[in-house]
Design an enzyme around this catalytic site. Structure first.
Site, PDB file in Angstrom:
ATOM      1  CE  LYS A   1      -4.421  -1.666   1.594  1.00  0.00           C
ATOM      2  NZ  LYS A   1      -4.186  -3.105   1.881  1.00  0.00           N
TER       3      LYS A   1
ATOM      4  CD  GLU B   1     -10.707   4.808   1.288  1.00  0.00           C
ATOM      5  OE1 GLU B   1     -10.625   6.022   1.015  1.00  0.00           O
ATOM      6  OE2 GLU B   1      -9.995   3.927   0.770  1.00  0.00           O
TER       7      GLU B   1
ATOM      8  CB  SER C   1      -0.046  -8.350  -1.050  1.00  0.00           C
ATOM      9  OG  SER C   1      -0.807  -9.180  -0.204  1.00  0.00           O
TER      10      SER C   1
END
Ligand code: PLP
Length: 407
Positions: A96, A118, A391
């Site tokens: 991310k 968010e 990930s």
């Protein structure tokens, strides 16, 4: 839709991949999204922008991430070679940060002083709070009350990083409700506020922006596998929540027709609506994944027989969302990518296997791809290779798994 050869995957100027994507938003957001599109298109062509981003990805986030040959897992499976793309080694523990850094640079370029985002599990909130601290930007994170309760440690992390965390008490008090509140904030404060979206979702240009910032994963992996094995892998496999880590790995390989692209959705604990998050699950009588609009984009959305957005379940918070990014919908319908699912139980099995055989504790999201990867390699010759996108790391999930094992 007719299966066709897909060699590239660019949206049209309005952000449509076929019928998917686009911009289904209130009138007040059209101008800010247009402004963002223009600025992003300029940044995309600006070598100075990429130089600065690449330097941050290297010195701050820890890129390039290694491509690791998982030899014990490979031996256990008994088929093709399994390689891990190690996004878990990045700062803040997952892919991310790639997107958060890119969009923070865009925010600064647009002279926005305030960033909102968010978050569901809190991972995107932490990545956003991190880059805001780095750039000295004000940061407000919207989070459903239920998630605030479940993810107390990430809430504390965000506050440590200087962010304000706003608890959302509307609806089911989870991610979907947090996104609605963030959009409401953006409408009101758009003059000084940048909305930093966390996955390859939402209205145009977000799915394109997020894909571009995440596709560094696949660019690196392509070079790395070519130098490790001298040829392209037979398949790429990655878990799919909104779809950012998977599209980040897939994108560079879209023109390589011999490379299978496989996304793994959260099969949860059953086939009934509400028990899983498999958006490509064809609709049963009780409802399922069908084409629809959610939060500004057209894609596959889990809905009941009346078209109401369905609730979802997954053991991993990061895969627990009713919609999937529009580019995946396009890759699915054209047949270029395949989508399968793994249940909660399979994810837990993959989690433990990876820890024991490779000394790597993967995120529960990532863990969904492990058992399907093993099954896949068994169908392939030993001198073939596949790449599994690791990930994120699983430190955040250790307590949850411990609690599940005690039951
Ligand atoms: C958020 C997250 C995901 C799911 O999001 P995508 O946008 O589908 O990548 C997957 N893995 C990890 C580790 C995450 O934090």
């Amino acid at each position: 839709m007719q299966k066709s050869r897909i060699t590239r995957s660019e949206p049209d100027e309005h952000g449509h991949w076929g019928k998917f994507g686009g911009r289904y938003v209130p009138e007040t957001l059209v101008a800010p999204l247009e402004e963002l599109t223009k600025e992003f298109m300029r940044a995309r062509e600006d070598t100075k922008f990429w130089r600065e981003l690449n330097q941050l990805l290297r010195d701050y986030a820890g890129r390039p991430t290694p491509l690791f040959h998982a030899q014990r897992l490979t031996a256990h499976a008994g088929g093709a070679q399994i390689y891990f793309k190690r996004e878990d080694l990045l700062h803040t523990g997952a892919h991310k940060i790639n997107n958060a850094l890119g969009q923070a640079l865009l925010a600064r370029r647009m002279q926005k002083q305030r960033v909102i985002a968010e978050t569901g599990a809190g991972q995107h909130g932490v990545a956003t709070a991190t880059v805001c601290a780095l750039f000295g930007l004000r940061c407000v994170i919207y989070m459903g009350a239920e998630d605030v309760r479940r993810q107390a440690l990430n809430v504390f992390r965000m506050r440590l990083l200087g962010a304000e965390v706003v608890t959302v008490n509307a609806g089911a008090r989870t991610l979907k409700d947090a996104i609605n509140e963030a959009l409401r904030d953006w409408v009101t404060n758009v003059h000084d506020t940048y909305y930093l979206l966390g996955s390859a979702l939402g209205p145009h240009p977000y799915p394109l922006i997020v894909r571009e910032f995440q596709s560094v994963i696949g660019r690196e992996a392509r070079e790395q596998i070519l130098s490790a094995s001298g040829r392209l892998p037979r398949a790429l496999i990655a878990c799919v929540g909104g779809g950012s880590n998977s599209i980040g790995l897939f994108h560079t390989f879209i023109g390589d027709e011999q490379v299978r692209l496989i996304g793994v959705e959260a099969g949860g604990r059953g086939d009934l609506l509400g028990e899983h998050a498999t958006r490509f699950h064809s609709s049963a009588a009780s409802g399922g994944g069908r084409v629809g609009v959610l939060q500004g984009t057209m894609s596959y959305v889990l809905q009941d027989a009346n078209g109401q957005i369905a609730t979802t379940h997954s053991v991993s918070a990061g895969l627990d969302y009713s919609a999937i990014g529009p580019e995946h919908a396009f890759l699915h319908d054209t047949g270029r990518a395949e989508y399968i699912s793994a249940s909660d139980a399979e994810a837990l099995e993959g989690f433990e296997l990876c820890a024991k055989l490779e000394g790597i504790i993967p995120a529960l999201e990532t863990s969904h791809a492990i058992m399907p990867a093993i099954r896949l390699t068994r169908e392939l010759p030993k001198d073939d290779a596949i790449i599994l996108n690791l990930s994120g790391r699983g430190d955040k999930d250790v307590q949850l798994v411990a609690d599940l094992q005690r039951r």
